[in-house]
Design an enzyme around this catalytic site. Sequence first.
Site, short mmCIF file in Angstrom:
data_model
loop_
_atom_site.label_atom_id
_atom_site.label_comp_id
_atom_site.label_asym_id
_atom_site.label_seq_id
_atom_site.Cartn_x
_atom_site.Cartn_y
_atom_site.Cartn_z
N LEU A 113 -0.56 5.52 2.53
CA LEU A 113 -0.37 4.09 2.34
C LEU A 113 0.07 3.92 0.90
O LEU A 113 -0.55 4.49 -0.01
CB LEU A 113 -1.68 3.33 2.59
CG LEU A 113 -2.11 3.09 4.03
CD1 LEU A 113 -3.50 2.45 4.06
CD2 LEU A 113 -1.12 2.23 4.79
N ASP A 114 1.13 3.16 0.66
CA ASP A 114 1.60 3.04 -0.71
C ASP A 114 0.61 2.25 -1.56
O ASP A 114 -0.35 1.67 -1.05
CB ASP A 114 3.02 2.45 -0.76
CG ASP A 114 3.09 1.03 -0.22
OD1 ASP A 114 2.23 0.20 -0.60
OD2 ASP A 114 4.00 0.72 0.57
N GLN A 115 0.84 2.23 -2.84
CA GLN A 115 -0.13 1.66 -3.78
C GLN A 115 -0.45 0.21 -3.46
O GLN A 115 -1.61 -0.21 -3.57
CB GLN A 115 0.42 1.77 -5.21
CG GLN A 115 -0.57 1.30 -6.28
CD GLN A 115 -0.01 1.42 -7.68
OE1 GLN A 115 1.19 1.61 -7.87
NE2 GLN A 115 -0.86 1.30 -8.68
N SER A 117 -0.34 -1.26 -0.56
CA SER A 117 -0.84 -1.46 0.80
C SER A 117 -2.32 -1.10 0.88
O SER A 117 -2.86 -0.39 0.04
CB SER A 117 -0.04 -0.61 1.79
OG SER A 117 1.33 -0.98 1.76
#
Length: 258
Positions: A113-115, A117
């Site tokens: 999960l990106d930063q 999210s």
Amino acid sequence: MKQQQPTRKIGLARALSKLGYCSRSQAADLIRGGRVKLNGAVRRDPETPVRIERDRIVVDGRPVEPPPKIYLMMNKPRGLVTTASDEKGRETVYAVLEKAGEKLPWVAPVGRLDQASEGLLLLTNDSEWGARIAAPETHLEKTYHVQIGAVADAEFIQAIVRGVVTEKGEVFGAKRVRLLRSGERNCWLEVVLDEGKNRQIRRMLSALKVDVLRLVRVAIGPLQLGELAKGAHRPLTSEEKSVLDRAVRKASTTKDTK
């Protein structure tokens, strides 16, 4: 009488990662630093071939034994990155585990999960299991709740399902999209992907000139985030893991028969 199949060789750094000792990059540093022995001899090449079932690996004088398999789910807070260490010094998901004060073997995130999210993130020291869950070809559904800076109508929703062309000419689409709730200037969508690419939802909505205000993963296959508090984690129950494994097999089989 059947001949025994030869065990497959993998690199020493990867072997340490698969054994749950540390990440592959950390293992490479240990090896180059002369802290790892393979069958009694110091090896400084992270790619030294290893038969993980037969060979003896020792780090700092202690044998590395396979730990019990661990399967965790976390409600990842926004602002953390899903790497073991970050070259920019950003806080990682491992800060959540450290704050809990538990003594855990090394675990790795399953996918990312990106930063910006948040939501459901799996972690495990079972690298083969993690690879099956994360592999795009398994087509295991991932469900997201997405708040956008626009009010979506039926045409907008259908555009996401049909497929959106990004600035780089890539075509991304969602398997299903539905409106959850709407305000005057923004709304929440439920977006289901079955072949998630890196930052796919953000890239689709960016191509449609719409801002993502929040992005929360709420389910992986049948596994729901549920009431797990933000920043908390817990082991999967045996039933949850079994249901997830069955979903992976079903998703793979369904895709193969199409």
